[in-house]
Design a protein around this motif. Structure first.
Motif, short mmCIF file in Angstrom:
data_model
loop_
_atom_site.label_atom_id
_atom_site.label_comp_id
_atom_site.label_asym_id
_atom_site.label_seq_id
_atom_site.Cartn_x
_atom_site.Cartn_y
_atom_site.Cartn_z
N MET A 59 0.79 -1.22 0.00
CA MET A 59 0.00 0.00 0.00
C MET A 59 0.82 1.27 0.00
N THR A 60 2.14 1.17 0.17
CA THR A 60 2.96 2.38 0.26
C THR A 60 2.78 3.30 -0.95
N GLY A 61 2.87 2.72 -2.14
CA GLY A 61 2.80 3.53 -3.35
C GLY A 61 1.48 4.27 -3.46
N LEU A 62 0.40 3.54 -3.23
CA LEU A 62 -0.93 4.12 -3.35
C LEU A 62 -1.13 5.26 -2.34
N LEU A 87 1.15 7.07 -0.86
CA LEU A 87 2.02 8.19 -1.21
C LEU A 87 1.44 8.97 -2.40
N GLU A 88 0.94 8.25 -3.40
CA GLU A 88 0.35 8.92 -4.55
C GLU A 88 -0.87 9.74 -4.14
N LEU A 89 -1.69 9.17 -3.27
CA LEU A 89 -2.90 9.89 -2.83
C LEU A 89 -2.55 11.14 -2.03
N LEU A 139 0.27 12.91 -2.38
CA LEU A 139 0.90 13.89 -3.26
C LEU A 139 -0.08 14.53 -4.24
N PHE A 193 3.38 12.52 5.94
CA PHE A 193 3.68 11.15 5.55
C PHE A 193 4.73 10.56 6.49
N GLY A 216 6.04 7.68 6.31
CA GLY A 216 6.87 6.67 5.65
C GLY A 216 6.35 5.26 5.84
N SER A 256 11.97 1.29 1.88
CA SER A 256 11.13 2.07 2.80
C SER A 256 11.71 3.48 3.02
N ALA A 266 8.53 4.40 -2.46
CA ALA A 266 7.83 3.19 -2.88
C ALA A 266 8.38 2.69 -4.22
N MET A 288 7.02 -1.23 -5.93
CA MET A 288 5.60 -1.53 -6.08
C MET A 288 5.34 -2.45 -7.27
N TYR A 296 9.14 7.35 -11.03
CA TYR A 296 9.35 8.80 -11.04
C TYR A 296 9.69 9.28 -9.64
N LYS A 306 8.93 12.40 -6.90
CA LYS A 306 8.08 13.55 -6.60
C LYS A 306 8.35 13.98 -5.16
N TRP A 352 10.47 11.73 -2.99
CA TRP A 352 10.15 10.30 -2.87
C TRP A 352 10.27 9.63 -4.23
N LEU A 380 8.98 6.72 -6.60
CA LEU A 380 7.75 5.94 -6.72
C LEU A 380 7.69 5.13 -8.01
N THR A 381 7.41 3.85 -7.88
CA THR A 381 7.10 3.03 -9.04
C THR A 381 5.61 2.71 -8.98
N GLY A 403 -2.51 9.54 -12.92
CA GLY A 403 -2.40 10.09 -11.56
C GLY A 403 -2.64 9.06 -10.49
N LEU A 404 -2.84 7.81 -10.89
CA LEU A 404 -2.97 6.74 -9.88
C LEU A 404 -2.32 5.45 -10.35
#
Lengths: 254, 254
Positions: free
Chosen positions: A91-94, A96-98, A100, A110, A112, B125, B129, B132, B235, B237, B240, B242-243, B253-254
């Protein structure tokens, strides 16, 4: 507006509380809100007294994480739990995306990821020592990834003589993917290559089988299974699956 | 002959006792003999009072493990500790091989591996992320593996668009390998591909840098570093890495 709180993504490990790090436990105990897939919530039930729990089925994971982010932005200390290590297909990626995506002023803090014992490491520990050399981790779920890309990865991993760990090897709807992967691997590896299947590692219902590349798809494999395919050097001795650390050391006995 | 005891291989996690599972801690506390590389022994010093410690330099790891197996065969409850997860490039394979080499009557009981938080998960960590999606783990140490095979693996991992985690990326004697890997990856990926370097994850001296495939080898990298090279979708952002879990979701965006 209330003071913003922190949202932390916590890897709870493979299942037993005995395999969860103190850092993960403390993060959960410290939280006011805990979000996660129902199965994982159940695994940490003893830690949840008095907390608000956001637990829905797998299909609503984006909504669940969004709710968690909103709770944290509204001032409630929040954790999102993920089985194994939250940083691997977790769930880390999701989260973090939410975070940002939101306007800076609207973002929670965040906290971490708290890394956990990953499913692949738990499975390997049950099988013996299959990951003593370079390995590739591939998910066979084609929900978010084109199947052709997954097959290409399996092919490249096979060609590179990587030990290959397969996440999500099979589900009720997806039963043929694993057969296709087997065909791809057989182009590069002997049918006698050891293959380990571990289901529900570190939980009461833990189950392991060691089979071969020729035959492993005849075994019970489900969505809680992890499959580890040996490289050209992997062997089985007295029920343990072993990948030697050095090439050419198999014959030398070390 | 004394009654035989158990030998267990324990992954102590990335460094802090706070990241070690209760199962690992109990195994160490329960042991009479603890064997391990000096650096790891130092990390768990608070748990070692009253125990016999077998700690020698890295070069004698076979002898150290053999001594540990002999102690267990002679009736002393023994653990061999390994940093991160003992099942990933760790001591599990060597201990198991040494046990299985012995006559059945001379073998201690193998207590298996206690899985720990692996170095790659700890590093991820810290970076955000990056794992992912599917990833490959490669060690650049050519002590026991032909360099040509390591390069071939890097090439296959690059061609398969795997996120790539590099263990042992550089040592005092081995400084050019990482440059060769960079060249191989650049054949398949943009120079702008994010690359994270984490040194001493979860220890007091923890340090991270996020760079690019073009430039990352200019950063400080040493034997305590882990390097994570993003895939085509990764990328950066706001600091951080993120993959995204899904392909084509980067733009959505998600």
């Amino acid at each position: 507006m209330a003071e913003k709180a922190k949202i932390t993504v916590v890897g709870i490990g493979p299942g037993s509380l005995f395999d969860m790090t103190p850092r993960a436990r403390e993060a959960i105990e410290h939280a006011e809100v805990v979000a996660g897939y129902t199965t994982y919530i159940r695994l940490i039930e003893p830690l949840l007294a008095g907390k608000e729990v956001i637990g829905t089925g797998m299909m609503q994971e984006i909504d669940r994480c969004r709710m968690a982010v909103e709770h944290a932005a509204a001032g409630k200390e929040t954790v999102v739990v993920s089985s194994g290590d939250a940083g691997v297909y977790g769930m880390t990626g999701l989260v973090l995306e939410l975070i940002l995506q939101r306007e800076k002023a609207e973002r929670p803090i965040f906290g971490g990821t708290v890394a956990g014992v990953s499913a692949v490491n738990a499975a390997a520990s049950v099988l013996g020592a299959p990951l003593m050399h370079d390995f590739a981790v591939i998910s066979l779920s084609d929900l978010l990834t084109p199947w052709d890309l997954i097959k290409r990865r399996a092919e490249m991993a096979a060609a590179g003589d990587f030990v290959v760990a397969l996440y999500n090897p099979k589900s009720k709807k997806r039963v043929h993917h694993i057969e296709e992967i087997r065909e791809i691997m057989l182009k590069y590896r002997s049918p006698e290559t050891p293959v380990g299947i571990v289901t529900a590692a570190s939980r009461v219902e833990e189950h392991k089988v060691i089979s071969t590349l020729a035959d492993f798809t005849k075994e019970e494999i489900n969505m809680f299974s992890l499959v580890i395919i040996g490289n050209s050097q992997t062997y089985v001795k007295e029920g343990w699956m072993l990948t030697p650390r050095g090439y050419g050391r198999k014959e030398a006995g070390l």
